[in-house]
Structures are given as C-alpha cells and as structure tokens.
Design a protein around this motif. Sequence first.
Motif, PDB file in Angstrom:
ATOM      1  N   LEU A  42       2.485   0.197  -7.668  1.00  0.00           N
ATOM      2  CA  LEU A  42       1.656  -0.409  -6.943  1.00  0.00           C
ATOM      3  C   LEU A  42       1.276  -1.410  -7.692  1.00  0.00           C
ATOM      4  N   GLN A  43       0.411  -1.279  -8.952  1.00  0.00           N
ATOM      5  CA  GLN A  43       0.324  -2.029 -10.223  1.00  0.00           C
ATOM      6  C   GLN A  43       1.408  -3.279 -10.952  1.00  0.00           C
ATOM      7  N   LEU A  44       3.138  -2.722 -10.511  1.00  0.00           N
ATOM      8  CA  LEU A  44       3.566  -4.102 -11.382  1.00  0.00           C
ATOM      9  C   LEU A  44       3.827  -5.011 -10.012  1.00  0.00           C
ATOM     10  N   PHE A  45       3.518  -4.916  -8.881  1.00  0.00           N
ATOM     11  CA  PHE A  45       3.850  -5.524  -7.766  1.00  0.00           C
ATOM     12  C   PHE A  45       2.347  -6.546  -7.651  1.00  0.00           C
ATOM     13  N   LEU A  46       1.222  -5.442  -7.266  1.00  0.00           N
ATOM     14  CA  LEU A  46      -0.216  -5.875  -7.316  1.00  0.00           C
ATOM     15  C   LEU A  46       0.024  -7.537  -8.471  1.00  0.00           C
ATOM     16  N   LYS A  47       0.590  -7.059  -9.583  1.00  0.00           N
ATOM     17  CA  LYS A  47       0.284  -8.030 -10.623  1.00  0.00           C
ATOM     18  C   LYS A  47       1.656  -9.812  -9.929  1.00  0.00           C
TER      19      LYS A  47
ATOM     20  N   ALA B 239       1.040  -1.514  -0.129  1.00  0.00           N
ATOM     21  CA  ALA B 239       0.414   0.094  -0.257  1.00  0.00           C
ATOM     22  C   ALA B 239       0.822   1.210   0.289  1.00  0.00           C
ATOM     23  N   LEU B 240       0.493   2.320  -0.311  1.00  0.00           N
ATOM     24  CA  LEU B 240       0.857   3.810  -0.322  1.00  0.00           C
ATOM     25  C   LEU B 240       0.993   4.131   1.167  1.00  0.00           C
ATOM     26  N   ALA B 241       2.187   4.655   1.612  1.00  0.00           N
ATOM     27  CA  ALA B 241       1.994   4.572   3.056  1.00  0.00           C
ATOM     28  C   ALA B 241       2.027   6.070   3.124  1.00  0.00           C
ATOM     29  N   THR B 242       1.783   7.306   2.260  1.00  0.00           N
ATOM     30  CA  THR B 242       1.961   8.472   2.277  1.00  0.00           C
ATOM     31  C   THR B 242       0.535   8.700   1.647  1.00  0.00           C
ATOM     32  N   PRO B 243       0.048  10.479   1.525  1.00  0.00           N
ATOM     33  CA  PRO B 243      -0.980  10.145   1.430  1.00  0.00           C
ATOM     34  C   PRO B 243      -1.077  10.487   0.281  1.00  0.00           C
ATOM     35  N   SER B 244      -2.099   9.931  -0.675  1.00  0.00           N
ATOM     36  CA  SER B 244      -1.959   9.726  -2.138  1.00  0.00           C
ATOM     37  C   SER B 244      -2.282  11.376  -2.784  1.00  0.00           C
TER      38      SER B 244
ATOM     39  N   VAL C 202      -0.208  14.141  -5.045  1.00  0.00           N
ATOM     40  CA  VAL C 202       1.376  14.389  -5.976  1.00  0.00           C
ATOM     41  C   VAL C 202       2.449  15.340  -4.698  1.00  0.00           C
ATOM     42  N   GLY C 203       3.381  15.023  -4.646  1.00  0.00           N
ATOM     43  CA  GLY C 203       4.561  15.755  -3.660  1.00  0.00           C
ATOM     44  C   GLY C 203       6.010  15.487  -4.532  1.00  0.00           C
ATOM     45  N   ALA C 204       6.913  16.069  -3.211  1.00  0.00           N
ATOM     46  CA  ALA C 204       8.296  15.141  -3.437  1.00  0.00           C
ATOM     47  C   ALA C 204       8.738  14.078  -3.355  1.00  0.00           C
ATOM     48  N   ILE C 205       8.036  13.057  -2.880  1.00  0.00           N
ATOM     49  CA  ILE C 205       8.489  11.907  -3.146  1.00  0.00           C
ATOM     50  C   ILE C 205       7.196  11.032  -2.140  1.00  0.00           C
ATOM     51  N   ALA C 206       7.255  10.343  -2.701  1.00  0.00           N
ATOM     52  CA  ALA C 206       6.403   9.197  -1.899  1.00  0.00           C
ATOM     53  C   ALA C 206       6.729   7.757  -1.748  1.00  0.00           C
ATOM     54  N   VAL C 207       6.160   6.651  -0.560  1.00  0.00           N
ATOM     55  CA  VAL C 207       6.801   6.020   0.603  1.00  0.00           C
ATOM     56  C   VAL C 207       5.788   4.874  -0.107  1.00  0.00           C
ATOM     57  N   ILE C 208       6.259   3.558  -0.623  1.00  0.00           N
ATOM     58  CA  ILE C 208       5.452   2.505  -1.005  1.00  0.00           C
ATOM     59  C   ILE C 208       5.692   1.546   0.032  1.00  0.00           C
ATOM     60  N   ARG C 209       4.970   1.114   0.718  1.00  0.00           N
ATOM     61  CA  ARG C 209       5.831  -0.155   1.957  1.00  0.00           C
ATOM     62  C   ARG C 209       4.796  -1.617   1.085  1.00  0.00           C
ATOM     63  N   LEU C 210       5.711  -2.457   1.677  1.00  0.00           N
ATOM     64  CA  LEU C 210       5.783  -4.374   1.743  1.00  0.00           C
ATOM     65  C   LEU C 210       5.428  -4.773   2.660  1.00  0.00           C
ATOM     66  N   SER C 211       4.726  -5.743   2.481  1.00  0.00           N
ATOM     67  CA  SER C 211       4.924  -6.621   4.532  1.00  0.00           C
ATOM     68  C   SER C 211       4.304  -8.208   4.447  1.00  0.00           C
ATOM     69  N   GLY C 212       5.541  -9.267   4.341  1.00  0.00           N
ATOM     70  CA  GLY C 212       5.090 -10.386   4.657  1.00  0.00           C
ATOM     71  C   GLY C 212       6.099 -10.762   4.524  1.00  0.00           C
ATOM     72  N   LYS C 213       6.031 -12.210   4.513  1.00  0.00           N
ATOM     73  CA  LYS C 213       7.176 -13.314   4.247  1.00  0.00           C
ATOM     74  C   LYS C 213       7.633 -13.412   2.692  1.00  0.00           C
ATOM     75  N   ASN C 214       7.376 -12.889   1.939  1.00  0.00           N
ATOM     76  CA  ASN C 214       8.758 -12.566   0.845  1.00  0.00           C
ATOM     77  C   ASN C 214       8.113 -11.681   0.519  1.00  0.00           C
ATOM     78  N   ALA C 215       8.663 -10.381   1.027  1.00  0.00           N
ATOM     79  CA  ALA C 215       8.272  -9.046   0.676  1.00  0.00           C
ATOM     80  C   ALA C 215       9.469  -8.317  -0.116  1.00  0.00           C
ATOM     81  N   ILE C 216      10.763  -8.754   0.595  1.00  0.00           N
ATOM     82  CA  ILE C 216      11.888  -8.382   0.527  1.00  0.00           C
ATOM     83  C   ILE C 216      12.358  -8.997  -1.123  1.00  0.00           C
ATOM     84  N   THR C 217      11.993 -10.907  -0.920  1.00  0.00           N
ATOM     85  CA  THR C 217      12.328 -11.580  -2.270  1.00  0.00           C
ATOM     86  C   THR C 217      11.245 -11.283  -3.696  1.00  0.00           C
ATOM     87  N   ILE C 218      10.446 -10.397  -3.050  1.00  0.00           N
ATOM     88  CA  ILE C 218       9.433  -9.892  -4.356  1.00  0.00           C
ATOM     89  C   ILE C 218       9.786  -8.672  -5.046  1.00  0.00           C
ATOM     90  N   ALA C 219      10.745  -7.367  -3.713  1.00  0.00           N
ATOM     91  CA  ALA C 219      10.593  -6.560  -4.278  1.00  0.00           C
ATOM     92  C   ALA C 219      12.079  -6.722  -4.958  1.00  0.00           C
TER      93      ALA C 219
END
Length: 465
Positions: A100-105, A9-14, A16-33
């Motif tokens: 987001l769509q890349l990782f959701l797929k 999920a997006l961890a920062t407000p939806s 446009v801004g300078a940066i955005a933070v996308i957070r993954l969590s789970g056993k395979n989060a690092i492997t997928i990333a």
Amino acid sequence: MIPNDTIIALATPSGVGAIAVIRLSGKNAITIASRYFKSVNGKNLAEQKTHTIHLGHIIDKKKIYDQVLVSVFKSPNSYTGENVVEISCHGSHFIQQQILQLFLKNGCRMANAGEFTLRAFLNGKLDLSQAEAVADLIASDNEASHQIAINQMRGGFSSEIKKLRDELLNFASLIELELDFSEEDVEFADRTQFKNLLKRIQNVLKNLIDSFAVGNVIKKGIPVTIIGEPNVGKSTLLNALLNEERAIVSEVAGTTRDTIEDEIAIGGIGFRFIDTAGIRKTDDVVENIGIKRTFEKVDQAQVIIYLFEADVFLHDDKKANAIQIEVENLKSRYPGKPLLVIANKVDKLSDVDNEKLTTILEGVHLLSAKSGIGIDAIKNRLLSQVNTGTLRTDATIITNSRHYDALLKALEEIQKVQLGMENEVSGDLLAIDIRQALYHFGEITGEISSDDLLGNIFTNFCIGK
C-alpha cells in the motif's frame, strides 16, 4: 464530476490471513501497477487483455515485496467502469502495508469509504439503489436479508421505479406540450389512459410502502420479547433458543434485572430475542428499573412471548386466574402483535395434566426449556407468525428508509395529480405536481442526487468497497 485520479485500498478485512486483496481503480491504475509488477513470464501488464490473471512479484528497484497474483480489468468492463487492478498478496499485515505504501508514494491515493462503489455509480455501472444494496449485501447475516439485497442489487426494485418514471415522464411531456398550444385548445395526453396510469402507479407505490414493514424487520432482525413473572424460565428459554448459555439461570427470583439480547436465524429469517426482567411487585429499586425496561421492550417488539409455569397454573387457581387476565390484557393492549402463550416446565406434569392445560388455555404451547421439549415447535410458530409471504414470492421488498421516504413523497404527489384530474385543474398546475413526483422517483435511482446525499450514503460503506 467524474474523478480522474487513481485510488487504492485493502479490499479484504484488515488483519492477518492466508491472502489479502489490494484494489486500485482509475485511468492510470494498470500503468501504475505495471511499473512495480514483474511477471514470471516477462509480460507487460499494460498490454494484457481485460479479465486476465498474472503471476509475478511486486518489486521496487531490487527490493521484492511479495509473490502475487494480479487481476486486470479494463475500462469500461470493470466494477467501477474504470481500469481496475486487484493484487492478491500473502496476508501478512506487514506485506499489505508495504505494498500500500509503495503505491501511495507513486501515483495513488487512499480510497475514501465506499469510493469504489461511488465511482461505479458515477460511471453508470450501478444506479443509486443498486449501490446501496451493495452495502446491504455486505451486512446481510441471514438468508432473507441476503435475498432482498441480491434482488435489489440486480436491479429489480430500480427497474420497477424506472418503468413507472418513464411512463409518467411520457405523459408529463404530452401535458407540457399542450401548454405550448394552449390557444389552440388541443389535447395530446389521453386523460382516460392517464387516470389508469395514476391508479396503477398508486397501487405499486402502496405495495412497496407496505413492504417496508416486513423489509425493515428482516434487515434489522425481528425483535421478539420474552416476558413473564420471575423464575418461570425466561432465561432458560433464551438459552435454549440460542443453544448457548447466554443468560444467567438461577432459582433465585429476579436474577435478570436488565434486558439481554441476542440474535439467531430461523428458517433464513433473523430473530432478535430479548430476555427481560420478571414482572412482579417489588421494593427493589434496581429490579423496578428492569421491569420498566421490560415494558419498553414489549412496545418495541414485533412478537411477544408470554411465559408461565405450567405446574403453578394447574395447582394455584388464584395464579391461574391472574395469568389468564394478563394474557387477555396483552391481547387487548397489542392487538396487532403476534402473541405466543407458552406453558413452561411441562416435564413436571403428567400427560393428563398437559392435556388439561391445553383445554383450559386455548392455543397454549407446551414447553420444557430445560430439556428442550417444544423448542422446535416454538421456532416453527415464530416463522408462521411473521408475515414473510412477500419474501417467498420474490416480490420487491423495501428495506431502506431513504427509499421509503421518497416513495411516500412520490405517492403524495401522485394523489395530488389524481385530485387535480378529478377537479379538472389546468395543465400547468398538473405539470407542477407531476414534476415533483418525478423528482422523488429520481431520488431513489440517483437520476437526481446531490453531493450531500451521496456523501451521506457512501461514507457508511467500508473502505475498499
């Protein structure tokens, strides 16, 4: 049941801004990333140490999505207790959605509201009251509500409850042990110590329950209703307190026909000021509806400001008498609510008249809302009238209505146990009430919870937290 899929999920407000933070969590989060992150130094993300940050690009085949910073947090040393990856990308809405769509797929699913914090709770990183404090911390908009949320998130409240629960559980175990030896007529639990514990628990519970009155208004903002006759300067006072033109000001009596509300922080405490329709007899149907709402807001207020025009008070005996009667009526009708009596438009009076006014009406505040004279004094008086002493002493303050309800039920059960002790009831009956008290303690910290309860709590969080 601990989930084993990977959420994102997006961890920062939806937006446009300078940066955005996308957070993954789970056993395979690092492997997928690691499949889609290419380090500028050629590092394999899955082989990196926990709590490290890496510069690189998000790439799928030959398509470069963005240059990013990726933070790695390995289980169990992360917020959720799982493997966590946080991708700091540029704040373009298009870039956010593409990543987001890349990782959701490719192995992730969209996180539900509050699911990261839910996983932190399920994995033992936070108890339930600390998890709820996370939402309060995000929602805090003044120093006081922030301080309360921080204290609770650090476990001050839950540690106090856990300590009481552990002591009560120890005595409950001894009393239930006695039931196994009922024929021998032995006594494992020292009744004198147990009575002392019950008294101590009741004192702690009563203090926590009493603190809810303070905590609830601090969390929501302390409602202050401004009342008085039409055209005495109520809207001007609201504008002066807020330091902006929030309410329409006019010489025409009855301009404000509905309540107007806004909030500011004074000394770190949130105050919600409510400008009301002027109180007078009128045949205007709309104005009468506004006056009815005025009295409804007075009933709901924690503090009442009664405003009148200083010049009229001094030079119209009939009006002065009516004002004094109204002040006494308010004191009589709302004896538990602080009442600030304020004489407005004192800039029209001489120093002698002002002194005369304070002599006639004890405790009156002098104000010129138009010029700002007396505004700071009123703010200071509002702070002094609000019972925030417990806040300044870092005492535990309850702001959550669910906790308040559980504490009331726990106190009721403890009082039943004490009554049973005084009437020398059997150990098996005492044990029933003790178990009920333990149940309500457990509800607060989450040692006892249900899917419905957790769903109700965490669906009120924002997505990404």
